[in-house]
Design a protein around this motif. Structure first.
Motif, PDB file in Angstrom:
ATOM      1  N   ARG A  30      11.920  13.550 -11.267  1.00 18.92           N
ATOM      2  CA  ARG A  30      11.610  13.655 -12.631  1.00 18.92           C
ATOM      3  C   ARG A  30      12.181  14.264 -13.570  1.00 18.92           C
ATOM      4  O   ARG A  30      12.305  13.712 -14.747  1.00 18.92           O
ATOM      5  CB  ARG A  30       9.892  14.307 -12.282  1.00 18.92           C
ATOM      6  N   GLN A  31      12.863  15.388 -13.167  1.00 20.42           N
ATOM      7  CA  GLN A  31      13.711  16.271 -14.312  1.00 20.42           C
ATOM      8  C   GLN A  31      14.981  15.440 -14.489  1.00 20.42           C
ATOM      9  O   GLN A  31      15.294  15.302 -15.673  1.00 20.42           O
ATOM     10  CB  GLN A  31      14.099  17.635 -13.721  1.00 20.42           C
ATOM     11  N   ALA A  32      15.417  14.452 -13.301  1.00 20.38           N
ATOM     12  CA  ALA A  32      16.796  13.718 -13.677  1.00 20.38           C
ATOM     13  C   ALA A  32      16.353  12.648 -14.489  1.00 20.38           C
ATOM     14  O   ALA A  32      17.210  12.390 -15.647  1.00 20.38           O
ATOM     15  CB  ALA A  32      17.194  13.167 -12.366  1.00 20.38           C
ATOM     16  N   VAL A  33      15.214  12.366 -14.252  1.00 20.21           N
ATOM     17  CA  VAL A  33      14.513  11.089 -15.519  1.00 20.21           C
ATOM     18  C   VAL A  33      14.666  11.862 -16.785  1.00 20.21           C
ATOM     19  O   VAL A  33      15.074  11.136 -17.864  1.00 20.21           O
ATOM     20  CB  VAL A  33      13.463  10.497 -15.040  1.00 20.21           C
TER      21      VAL A  33
ATOM     22  N   HIS B 286       0.812  -1.034   0.234  1.00 24.68           N
ATOM     23  CA  HIS B 286      -0.162   0.061   0.004  1.00 24.68           C
ATOM     24  C   HIS B 286       1.066   1.292   0.012  1.00 24.68           C
ATOM     25  O   HIS B 286       1.343   1.810   1.016  1.00 24.68           O
ATOM     26  CB  HIS B 286      -0.821  -0.133   1.358  1.00 24.68           C
ATOM     27  N   VAL B 287       1.325   1.581  -1.290  1.00 26.98           N
ATOM     28  CA  VAL B 287       2.166   2.769  -1.498  1.00 26.98           C
ATOM     29  C   VAL B 287       1.758   3.637  -2.516  1.00 26.98           C
ATOM     30  O   VAL B 287       1.087   2.974  -3.423  1.00 26.98           O
ATOM     31  CB  VAL B 287       3.641   2.481  -1.210  1.00 26.98           C
ATOM     32  N   TYR B 288       2.167   4.852  -2.721  1.00 22.19           N
ATOM     33  CA  TYR B 288       1.977   5.619  -3.920  1.00 22.19           C
ATOM     34  C   TYR B 288       3.139   5.171  -4.773  1.00 22.19           C
ATOM     35  O   TYR B 288       4.194   4.936  -4.270  1.00 22.19           O
ATOM     36  CB  TYR B 288       2.050   7.008  -3.589  1.00 22.19           C
ATOM     37  N   GLU B 289       2.702   5.379  -6.192  1.00 18.18           N
ATOM     38  CA  GLU B 289       4.023   4.905  -7.271  1.00 18.18           C
ATOM     39  C   GLU B 289       3.963   6.338  -8.150  1.00 18.18           C
ATOM     40  O   GLU B 289       3.499   5.917  -9.219  1.00 18.18           O
ATOM     41  CB  GLU B 289       3.543   3.850  -7.675  1.00 18.18           C
ATOM     42  N   PRO B 290       4.675   7.336  -7.905  1.00 21.90           N
ATOM     43  CA  PRO B 290       4.524   8.385  -8.640  1.00 21.90           C
ATOM     44  C   PRO B 290       5.420   8.439  -9.907  1.00 21.90           C
ATOM     45  O   PRO B 290       4.984   9.378 -10.855  1.00 21.90           O
ATOM     46  CB  PRO B 290       4.756   9.536  -7.836  1.00 21.90           C
ATOM     47  N   LEU B 291       6.453   7.634  -9.862  1.00 17.19           N
ATOM     48  CA  LEU B 291       7.418   7.908 -11.131  1.00 17.19           C
ATOM     49  C   LEU B 291       7.797   6.690 -11.534  1.00 17.19           C
ATOM     50  O   LEU B 291       8.640   5.995 -10.701  1.00 17.19           O
ATOM     51  CB  LEU B 291       8.435   8.897 -10.440  1.00 17.19           C
ATOM     52  N   ASP B 292       7.997   6.479 -12.821  1.00 16.72           N
ATOM     53  CA  ASP B 292       8.855   5.351 -13.325  1.00 16.72           C
ATOM     54  C   ASP B 292      10.260   6.049 -13.615  1.00 16.72           C
ATOM     55  O   ASP B 292      10.278   7.051 -14.375  1.00 16.72           O
ATOM     56  CB  ASP B 292       8.263   5.073 -14.749  1.00 16.72           C
ATOM     57  N   LEU B 293      11.208   5.407 -13.065  1.00 14.22           N
ATOM     58  CA  LEU B 293      12.447   6.091 -12.889  1.00 14.22           C
ATOM     59  C   LEU B 293      13.367   5.664 -14.226  1.00 14.22           C
ATOM     60  O   LEU B 293      14.589   5.834 -14.473  1.00 14.22           O
ATOM     61  CB  LEU B 293      13.273   5.568 -11.638  1.00 14.22           C
TER      62      LEU B 293
ATOM     63  N   LEU C  37      11.195  16.731  -3.795  1.00 16.05           N
ATOM     64  CA  LEU C  37      12.127  15.600  -4.114  1.00 16.05           C
ATOM     65  C   LEU C  37      11.794  14.826  -5.437  1.00 16.05           C
ATOM     66  O   LEU C  37      12.371  14.417  -6.232  1.00 16.05           O
ATOM     67  CB  LEU C  37      12.162  14.711  -2.935  1.00 16.05           C
ATOM     68  N   ILE C  38      10.708  14.600  -5.567  1.00 20.68           N
ATOM     69  CA  ILE C  38       9.925  13.937  -6.667  1.00 20.68           C
ATOM     70  C   ILE C  38      10.069  14.678  -8.011  1.00 20.68           C
ATOM     71  O   ILE C  38      10.550  14.039  -9.132  1.00 20.68           O
ATOM     72  CB  ILE C  38       8.365  13.736  -6.686  1.00 20.68           C
ATOM     73  N   GLU C  39      10.014  15.900  -7.839  1.00 17.73           N
ATOM     74  CA  GLU C  39      10.152  16.901  -9.180  1.00 17.73           C
ATOM     75  C   GLU C  39      11.706  16.864  -9.432  1.00 17.73           C
ATOM     76  O   GLU C  39      11.975  16.624 -10.663  1.00 17.73           O
ATOM     77  CB  GLU C  39       9.663  18.454  -8.599  1.00 17.73           C
TER      78      GLU C  39
END
Ligand code: PRP
Length: 220
Positions: A213-216, A87-94, A208-210
């Protein structure tokens, strides 16, 4: 009161080698060489100010640490997420750790055809649930033999007719006389976030997500 430093769970092993350059591009820097240290808890810094800490753990444990809230965020393979459904959020495919989860077997057996409906086979895997679901859907009675690694050995010693495992280059399969029968899922590493941490530490987690996201996007 300032937020606590975020705790980030990282997978040991070959994923870590791809994770570190991504973190570097995102301005997230461990205070020591996590590839060589034996420490499991390592401090780190954020470019522009701020600190984090890293947990260096087994890939299959990242979901558990994040789900339990012992880590606020983590980097986990889609394989672990599909298998354990935390049960976690999954905001970004790295977009790192790319490989595929496959059913594989000895060349001669696979070329003889997929197991018939109603037949019985033994399947060696660490993905018990995904393997059981797949063979159930095929109408094949699969005895799941749980292993923790080196699944490719099981058919060679007559312990299983198939394995369900990750394939990246295909080198391990080739070296052991096995071939792919079917790809079940394409896999990559995902950023995961504990929901309670997200609710209480949004002000640190969203930037941190942002950054990530930019690094990806920068590596595309
Ligand atoms: C993984 C996987 C395969 C291998 C596939 O194992 O379980 O064995 O890599 O990679 P390849 O297609 O490039 O040969 P890993 O080396 O991570 O160790 P493990 O067997 O302990 O899981």
């Amino acid at each position: 009161m300032p937020d606590q430093p975020l705790t980030i769970a990282l997978s040991k092993g070959r994923i870590l080698e791809q994770t570190l350059p991504l973190l570097a591009r995102a301005g997230i820097t461990p205070a020591e060489d996590v590839l060589s240290t034996r420490k499991l808890l390592v401090d780190g810094t954020l470019e522009g100010g701020g600190s984090v800490r890293f947990l260096i753990i087994r890939a299959t444990d990242v979901c558990t640490y994040v789900e339990q809230g012992a880590a606020d965020i983590g980097i986990a393979g889609r394989d672990s997420l599909l298998e354990s459904k935390p049960h976690v959020y999954e905001p970004l495919d790295l977009n790192i750790g790319r490989c595929r989860l496959c059913v594989c077997g000895p060349k001669a057996l696979v070329e003889a055809g997929t197991p018939a409906r109603g037949s019985r086979i033994r399947v060696a895997t660490k993905y018990d649930r995904l393997a059981a679901d797949y063979f159930l859907a095929q109408g094949v009675q699969a005895e799941i033999i749980h292993l923790y690694g080196s699944m490719e050995l099981a058919p060679l010693v007559g312990m299983a007719e198939r394995i369900v495992d990750l394939v990246e280059t295909g080198g391990t399969l080739r070296a052991n006389g096995l071939i792919e029968e079917i790809t079940l899922f394409d896999i990559s590493s995902r950023l995961i976030v504990n929901p309670a941490s997200f609710a209480t530490q949004k002000a640190s987690i969203l930037p941190l997500i942002e950054r990530l996201r930019q690094a990806v996007a920068g590596q595309a």
